[in-house]
Design a protein around this motif. Structure first.
Motif, PDB file in Angstrom:
ATOM      1  N   HIS A   1       3.028   2.017  -1.852  1.00 11.86           N
ATOM      2  CA  HIS A   1       2.133   0.899  -2.161  1.00 11.86           C
ATOM      3  C   HIS A   1       0.828   1.129  -1.401  1.00 11.86           C
ATOM      4  CE1 HIS A   1       4.160  -0.345   1.519  1.00 11.86           C
ATOM      5  NE2 HIS A   1       3.336  -1.359   1.704  1.00 11.86           N
TER       6      HIS A   1
ATOM      7  N   ASP B   1      -1.859   0.539   5.875  1.00 15.08           N
ATOM      8  CA  ASP B   1      -1.045   1.381   6.765  1.00 15.08           C
ATOM      9  C   ASP B   1      -0.300   2.473   6.001  1.00 15.08           C
ATOM     10  OD1 ASP B   1       0.416  -0.771   5.622  1.00 15.08           O
ATOM     11  OD2 ASP B   1       1.998  -0.604   7.135  1.00 15.08           O
ATOM     12  N   HIS B   2      -0.435   2.478   4.665  1.00 13.05           N
ATOM     13  CA  HIS B   2       0.278   3.468   3.845  1.00 13.05           C
ATOM     14  C   HIS B   2      -0.666   4.420   3.119  1.00 13.05           C
ATOM     15  CE1 HIS B   2       4.411   1.687   4.167  1.00 13.05           C
ATOM     16  NE2 HIS B   2       3.657   0.715   4.641  1.00 13.05           N
TER      17      HIS B   2
ATOM     18  N   ASP C   1       8.018  -0.497   2.193  1.00 14.31           N
ATOM     19  CA  ASP C   1       8.259  -1.728   2.954  1.00 14.31           C
ATOM     20  C   ASP C   1       9.158  -2.700   2.182  1.00 14.31           C
ATOM     21  OD1 ASP C   1       6.742  -0.623   4.897  1.00 14.31           O
ATOM     22  OD2 ASP C   1       4.980  -1.884   4.597  1.00 14.31           O
TER      23      ASP C   1
ATOM     24  N   HIS D   1       8.675   2.096   7.851  1.00 16.02           N
ATOM     25  CA  HIS D   1       8.550   1.949   9.308  1.00 16.02           C
ATOM     26  C   HIS D   1       9.945   2.023   9.909  1.00 16.02           C
ATOM     27  CE1 HIS D   1       4.363   0.516   8.814  1.00 16.02           C
ATOM     28  NE2 HIS D   1       4.855  -0.050   7.715  1.00 16.02           N
TER      29      HIS D   1
HETATM   30 ZN   LIG Z   1       3.768  -0.882   5.956  1.00 13.96          ZN
END
Ligand SMILES: [Zn+2]
Length: 315
Positions: A69, A73-74, A166, A208
């Protein structure tokens, strides 16, 4: 005897997990003649991501980048990886392909959350029901809405490996972002948990935290904890709003490390998502009182620190 869930499962040699922290997602490298990476971390760590990928690939060129996605952070390392390997082909969830190509930050939701992400390009759509070749394996693409409405998970059925992004972590659940703007409810996340359960993976590589396996019941336990958490949020949606507000604020400080008090207040005031969360959590409180209500425990628990001039990340 059950295997402790902290014992990471053994992955095939051609799958290399670069485990990162909470600001940068994990990166999975799929080795082979055409090496691929899934998820690229945060822009703050982009140089480190390129360095770590190069360490694994040596003289080989990165051929493919794919994303579970497009949260910052990705996909924050994608631009730097594209600069390092200009011939790379980049895949993004299908509905975002146009928004990435014209770099529409509002459509990509970086604006709403007050987050930043380095610009990158995209070539190919990840379409649920189709597949994508990553390294030596063909991966199934499954829609995984909930944490992000457009997210996908990738599943390799012969290895039984699921890249959950996630949609499933071993411990805890991510913020249900579509709930913040009222575009979805918590049941969608549960539907995605059902999809994962039906796929029945042997090993989950999450966005994560460490990979975890069916052996010893770690995947079942993770699914159970996630469902419990959704039941709690369904019963008390205001608690999700509070959780989401804390996550967004912590994430900002993880990114910038420190801000002056004035900059911190400006950032809080300017983040549209926080205003929506204020209304969902405690509309009875005025904005400054609500911020104090959210922030006080973050400071007292050391999640954030403050001195005379600055607010700091507490880590
Ligand atoms: Zn994330």
């Amino acid at each position: 005897m059950s295997i402790p869930s902290t014992e990471p499962p053994t992955l095939p040699d051609d799958l290399v997990v670069l485990q990162r922290d909470w600001l940068s997602s994990n990166n999975l490298l799929c080795l082979g003649e055409q090496p691929a990476i899934v998820d690229t971390g945060h822009v703050k760590h982009a140089a480190q991501t390129v360095h770590r990928v190069r360490e694994v690939l040596g003289q080989q060129a990165l051929a493919t980048i794919a994303h579970t996605h497009l949260h910052s952070d990705h996909c924050g390392g994608t631009g730097a990886l594209q600069a390092a390997w200009p011939a790379v082909t980049t895949w993004v969830p299908e509905p975002s392909l146009g928004a990435v190509q014209r770099w529409d930050e509002a459509a990509l939701s970086f604006d709403g959350t007050g987050q930043r992400c380095g610009r990158f390009g995209a070539d190919q759509p990840l379409v649920p029901g189709r597949g994508v070749r990553l390294g030596r394996h063909d991966w199934q693409i499954h829609a995984a809405p909930g944490h992000d409405a457009l997210a996908v998970v990738l599943f390799e059925p012969t290895l039984g490996v699921l890249l959950s992004g996630d949609a499933l972590w071993e411990h805890g659940v991510g913020v249900i972002f579509p709930h913040i703007d009222g575009s979805d409810d918590f049941d969608t996340f549960n539907d995605t948990l059902d999809v994962i359960e039906r796929l029945d993976p042997e090993i989950v590589i999450p966005g994560h935290g460490a990979p975890f396996s069916r052996a010893g019941g770690a995947i079942d336990a993770a699914l159970g904890r996630a469902r419990e958490r959704m039941a709690y949020f369904n019963a008390q949606p205001a608690q999700h709003a509070l959780y989401a507000a804390k996550v967004l604020i912590k994430y900002q400080l993880l990114d910038v490390d420190a801000m002056t008090h004035a900059d911190f207040e400006r950032w809080l005031d300017a983040a549209p998502s926080l205003h929506l969360l204020h209304q969902q959590h405690r509309p009875d409180l005025a904005w400054p009182a609500w911020l104090a209500h959210v922030l006080t425990p973050m400071f007292s628990k050391g999640v954030l620190r403050r001195d005379a001039t600055h607010v700091h990340d507490g880590a």
